[in-house]
Structure formats: C-alpha cells, structure tokens
Motif scaffolding. Structure first.
Motif, PDB file in Angstrom:
ATOM      1  N   ARG A 250      13.811  20.415  43.217  1.00 45.29           N
ATOM      2  CA  ARG A 250      14.462  19.614  44.262  1.00 45.29           C
ATOM      3  C   ARG A 250      15.218  18.439  43.653  1.00 45.29           C
ATOM      4  NH1 ARG A 250       9.236  20.724  46.317  1.00 45.29           N
ATOM      5  NH2 ARG A 250       9.202  21.859  48.309  1.00 45.29           N
ATOM      6  N   GLU A 251      14.564  17.742  42.716  1.00 43.59           N
ATOM      7  CA  GLU A 251      15.186  16.566  42.110  1.00 43.59           C
ATOM      8  C   GLU A 251      16.422  16.933  41.306  1.00 43.59           C
ATOM      9  OE1 GLU A 251      11.999  14.985  39.872  1.00 43.59           O
ATOM     10  OE2 GLU A 251      10.895  14.216  41.636  1.00 43.59           O
ATOM     11  N   ALA A 252      16.376  18.076  40.625  1.00 47.07           N
ATOM     12  CA  ALA A 252      17.560  18.490  39.855  1.00 47.07           C
ATOM     13  C   ALA A 252      18.731  18.789  40.778  1.00 47.07           C
ATOM     14  CB  ALA A 252      17.212  19.728  39.024  1.00 47.07           C
ATOM     15  N   LEU A 256      22.412  16.474  41.258  1.00 48.89           N
ATOM     16  CA  LEU A 256      23.766  17.013  41.138  1.00 48.89           C
ATOM     17  C   LEU A 256      24.624  16.709  42.362  1.00 48.89           C
ATOM     18  CD1 LEU A 256      22.961  20.507  39.569  1.00 48.89           C
ATOM     19  CD2 LEU A 256      23.898  18.492  38.423  1.00 48.89           C
ATOM     20  N   GLY A 257      24.065  15.984  43.310  1.00 48.96           N
ATOM     21  CA  GLY A 257      24.824  15.617  44.493  1.00 48.96           C
ATOM     22  C   GLY A 257      24.753  16.611  45.629  1.00 48.96           C
ATOM     23  N   VAL A 258      23.835  17.577  45.556  1.00 48.03           N
ATOM     24  CA  VAL A 258      23.706  18.578  46.616  1.00 48.03           C
ATOM     25  C   VAL A 258      22.952  17.950  47.783  1.00 48.03           C
ATOM     26  CG1 VAL A 258      22.828  20.866  47.204  1.00 48.03           C
ATOM     27  CG2 VAL A 258      23.702  20.407  44.905  1.00 48.03           C
ATOM     28  N   PRO A 259      23.421  18.095  49.019  1.00 52.70           N
ATOM     29  CA  PRO A 259      22.691  17.540  50.170  1.00 52.70           C
ATOM     30  C   PRO A 259      21.306  18.154  50.292  1.00 52.70           C
ATOM     31  CG  PRO A 259      24.926  18.179  50.787  1.00 52.70           C
ATOM     32  CD  PRO A 259      24.695  18.718  49.409  1.00 52.70           C
ATOM     33  N   LYS A 260      20.433  17.437  50.961  1.00 49.95           N
ATOM     34  CA  LYS A 260      19.043  17.901  51.053  1.00 49.95           C
ATOM     35  C   LYS A 260      18.937  19.207  51.825  1.00 49.95           C
ATOM     36  CE  LYS A 260      14.361  16.325  51.887  1.00 49.95           C
ATOM     37  NZ  LYS A 260      13.475  15.177  52.191  1.00 49.95           N
ATOM     38  N   TRP A 261      19.709  19.338  52.914  1.00 51.51           N
ATOM     39  CA  TRP A 261      19.616  20.571  53.697  1.00 51.51           C
ATOM     40  C   TRP A 261      20.065  21.765  52.884  1.00 51.51           C
ATOM     41  CZ3 TRP A 261      23.760  23.713  54.582  1.00 51.51           C
ATOM     42  CH2 TRP A 261      25.037  23.186  54.365  1.00 51.51           C
ATOM     43  N   ARG A 262      21.076  21.556  52.029  1.00 50.81           N
ATOM     44  CA  ARG A 262      21.547  22.654  51.190  1.00 50.81           C
ATOM     45  C   ARG A 262      20.558  22.946  50.060  1.00 50.81           C
ATOM     46  NH1 ARG A 262      26.325  25.136  51.281  1.00 50.81           N
ATOM     47  NH2 ARG A 262      26.987  26.305  49.442  1.00 50.81           N
ATOM     48  N   VAL A 267      17.657  26.371  47.274  1.00 48.43           N
ATOM     49  CA  VAL A 267      16.714  26.224  46.161  1.00 48.43           C
ATOM     50  C   VAL A 267      15.279  26.451  46.625  1.00 48.43           C
ATOM     51  CG1 VAL A 267      15.799  24.666  44.399  1.00 48.43           C
ATOM     52  CG2 VAL A 267      18.239  24.647  44.939  1.00 48.43           C
ATOM     53  N   VAL A 268      14.857  25.693  47.621  1.00 41.91           N
ATOM     54  CA  VAL A 268      13.444  25.723  48.017  1.00 41.91           C
ATOM     55  C   VAL A 268      13.067  27.057  48.654  1.00 41.91           C
ATOM     56  CG1 VAL A 268      11.683  24.620  49.437  1.00 41.91           C
ATOM     57  CG2 VAL A 268      13.409  23.227  48.283  1.00 41.91           C
ATOM     58  N   LEU A 269      13.841  27.473  49.662  1.00 39.78           N
ATOM     59  CA  LEU A 269      13.499  28.706  50.368  1.00 39.78           C
ATOM     60  C   LEU A 269      13.615  29.949  49.484  1.00 39.78           C
ATOM     61  CD1 LEU A 269      15.008  28.075  53.923  1.00 39.78           C
ATOM     62  CD2 LEU A 269      12.631  27.949  53.174  1.00 39.78           C
ATOM     63  N   PRO A 270      14.688  30.110  48.684  1.00 37.62           N
ATOM     64  CA  PRO A 270      14.708  31.295  47.798  1.00 37.62           C
ATOM     65  C   PRO A 270      13.575  31.322  46.784  1.00 37.62           C
ATOM     66  CG  PRO A 270      16.917  30.385  48.024  1.00 37.62           C
ATOM     67  CD  PRO A 270      15.979  29.402  48.660  1.00 37.62           C
ATOM     68  N   THR A 271      13.136  30.162  46.326  1.00 36.67           N
ATOM     69  CA  THR A 271      12.037  30.133  45.363  1.00 36.67           C
ATOM     70  C   THR A 271      10.724  30.594  45.978  1.00 36.67           C
ATOM     71  OG1 THR A 271      13.125  28.295  44.224  1.00 36.67           O
ATOM     72  CG2 THR A 271      10.797  28.670  43.736  1.00 36.67           C
ATOM     73  N   SER A 272      10.531  30.282  47.243  1.00 36.59           N
ATOM     74  CA  SER A 272       9.259  30.606  47.905  1.00 36.59           C
ATOM     75  C   SER A 272       9.370  31.772  48.868  1.00 36.59           C
ATOM     76  CB  SER A 272       8.752  29.372  48.664  1.00 36.59           C
ATOM     77  OG  SER A 272       9.722  28.935  49.608  1.00 36.59           O
ATOM     78  N   ILE A 273      10.459  32.531  48.816  1.00 38.58           N
ATOM     79  CA  ILE A 273      10.674  33.585  49.803  1.00 38.58           C
ATOM     80  C   ILE A 273       9.596  34.664  49.733  1.00 38.58           C
ATOM     81  CG2 ILE A 273      12.185  34.926  48.289  1.00 38.58           C
ATOM     82  CD1 ILE A 273      12.475  34.516  52.107  1.00 38.58           C
TER      83      ILE A 273
END
Length: 369
Positions: A250-252, A256-262, A267-273
């Motif tokens: 998440r921090e990485a 990089l300037g990516v919004p939290k929702w994105r 990142v988060v959902l594909p990792t834990s899918i």
C-alpha cells in the motif's frame, strides 16, 4: 623449563584428545532414538489392546473402543519415548500423538458421513433422477427426481450471492481501509452479532416484511434470508484476507502518487483475491444447506418453477427434509432423500473446486526471470 609451559612462562596449549576421544564425546552426546516404525507399532498395539479390553468388559459401542485405543496410544507412546529417548523428547511425542488423535477424531466421522451418503445415495441417482421433478409422484411411489429442487437451489443461492457478496466485500474494505471511530466499531459489533444469528431468525425477519406487504411465498424471499446469513461470513473472511496484505504494498503505491481507491482496486484486492474467493465460497456452502428459511418463506413445490419472483420453489435441503419426513425411514422417499443429499454434497464440492481454480487464475503472478 617444564614441558607444560611455554617459553614465556605461561601454560602450554591443551593437548589434542585425538580421533578416539572425539568419537567417544560425540557418542556420549548422541541420545537414543526410537525407530520410525515405532509410532505404527504403538498404534497397532493400542488398537489390539483396546479390542481385548472391549471384549473382556463387554463394551458394545465401537466409540468406547476407539477412546480406549486413543488413550493407550497417547500414554503408551509417551511412556515408551520417556524410557528410551528421555522426558524432553517424550513430551514432544505426546503432543504429536494428541494432534494425530484429534485429526482422526475429526476425519473418521466426516469419512463415515461421506461413505454412508454415497452408499445410500447411488441407489436412485441417475440421469432420470436429475432431469425430472416430483409432479404426480406420491411419497411412496417409485420414480421422480430433483430437477425442480436443483433449479430452486441454484436460483436462490445465486441471488443471495449476488446481493451478499458485494455488500460483504465493500463492508470489509471499509473496515480495513477506512474504518475509524465509533461507526467502524458499531459495524464490527453488528457483524459479530449477525454471525451467530440462527437461520430461523433471518427467516422470521423476512416473513414479517412479507406479512406487512401481504406477499405470497416466493423464491426470492428465501434468497433475502440467505443473503442475511451470508453477509457476515463474507465480511469476516474478506476482512481477514485484506489484513494479510503487507502494508509495504500500500505504501509503495501511495508513494508513487496513486490514489487510495485505485490502490485498493489495483493492489490490495488482486493480492488477496484468492482468499476472498475462498471466503465467498465458504459462505455459499454455509447457506446452501439451509432448510428453515426456505421452508418458512418459499414453502416448496413439486413443479419446475423458473421464476423466483412468483410462486413457491423447492430447493435441495427442503427436498431432503420433505422426502425424509414422508418416508418413515424406508421406501422410495427415503432413497430419494439420500440421493438428494449426495447431489447437494457434490454441488458444494464443485463450487469449492471452481473457487480454487478461480483463485489460482486471478492470483498475482510473479515475474520470475
């Protein structure tokens, strides 16, 4: 000058003990070990002694024989290991034996249940049984099938999943990624309470709404009750999977300037899918066998009803209950109940296999060189 002193007056270096001395030291540190087949030997001896004790004491229940064998295996293995290997290693074998006994205590009833269901269910399970309904078939007549119940189960569980999975997923994302303060604590509290709600309570809640609206029993009402039961399971399992995602990812992404929702979406959902999919399938398996809400809200039907929004529908759990209730423990209805139970087990198994395949397909791939 003494032979044991160096020229500076100090003591000389210690003499080497030699190869024989080293081998004696190593042999003294090497503890005795039981052979690898000792556990099997202790288990066989425990079963044999348990049978002898059971016969001598006149115990008719095989469960009692199994408990005696388990106790003999645990304490017999500990006594043997303590005598040969020492108390420390014996404690390790004691814990290992308890784990094996607990595993067998869970596995044997499950295997017995599956075996009994398969043995009784294959009597009438054939293509005709899967493609026909119970129209014009009485409880004691041969024939009939579960096609109408399969249609009802698929539609009711499918509609419940469509409603519950997104709500549970979004609730879990809120609790893990955004939830702070009293609102998050309140949501967590109610999710915990809903996890323990009996299925009949969910059915009564929907039934009260139906009475207010003066609605007749229909399949979608059962789906609403099943969705209520499914939501907390999805929330809890998804929440655990999201918390396993490392914060570094998440921090990485945020750095990089990516919004939290994105970040959550990419990142988060594909990792834990994989874990999320498994949790959803467990929730589906939780509601697929519910009978009380369907009996209360849908009432069942012998006809094939493809429309879940009008008229009564059947389902596999309700079909099993109705057939067994009218069978008296024997006859054609009894065989149909076991065949429907086997079909329900196969249905849940197919869903779990599909979930595992989907989880592997959607899991993030490592870019190895």
């Amino acid at each position: 000058m003494s032979h044991d002193q160096n020229p500076a007056g100090g003591q000389s270096a210690p003499r080497h003990t030699g190869t024989r001395g080293r081998s004696e030291l190593t042999g003294s540190l090497r503890a005795a070990r039981l052979p690898r087949w000792s556990d099997l030997a202790v288990a066989a001896a425990s079963v044999l002694l348990a049978c002898l004790v059971g016969v001598a004491a006149g115990l008719d229940s095989k469960v009692q024989w199994g408990l005696i064998a388990a106790l003999l295996f645990v304490f017999g293995g500990y006594a043997l290991a303590a005598r040969v290997e020492g108390r420390r290693q014996a404690k390790d074998r004691l814990v290992t034996s308890v784990v094996w006994v607990a595993f067998l205590a869970a596995f044997i009833p499950l295997a017995s249940l599956v075996w009994e269901t398969v043995k009784r269910g294959v009597k009438v399970l054939d293509p005709y049984f899967l493609t026909h309904s119970m129209v014009n078939i009485s409880s004691m007549d041969e024939g009939g099938g579960i096609y109408h119940a399969i249609v009802g189960s698929v539609e009711q569980v499918g509609l419940a999943t469509v409603m519950a999975a997104p709500v549970g997923l979004l609730t879990a994302v809120y609790l893990v990624e955004y939830g702070r303060g009293k609102l998050a604590k309140t949501v967590t509290f109610f999710v915990d309470v809903m996890t323990g709600i009996p299925s009949i309570v969910a059915g009564l809640f929907i039934l009260s709404l139906m009475l207010l609206l003066k609605a007749e029993p229909f399949g979608f009402a059962g789906s609403l009750a099943l969705a209520i039961l499914m939501i907390p399971v999805v929330v809890r399992s998804t929440e655990e999977m999201l918390m396993l995602v490392p914060n570094e990812l998440r921090e990485a992404s945020l750095a990089l300037g990516v919004p939290k929702w994105r970040t959550i979406l990419k990142v988060v959902l594909p990792t834990s899918i994989g874990g999320i999919t498994t949790g959803v399938m467990l929730a589906i398996a939780r509601i697929a066998g519910e009978t009380a809400p369907v009996l209360l809200l849908v009432w069942g039907s012998s006809y094939i009803n493809m429309d879940p929004f009008h008229g009564g529908q059947s389902s596999l759990p309700l079909y099993i209950y109705q057939q067994y209730a009218t069978s008296g423990g024997y006859g054609a209805s009894y065989d149909r109940a076991w065949a429907a139970a086997l079909t329900l087990i196969a249905f849940v198994m197919v869903l779990n296999l599909a979930a595992r395949a989907l989880a592997r397909w959607k899991a993030p791939k490592s870019s190895g060189r």
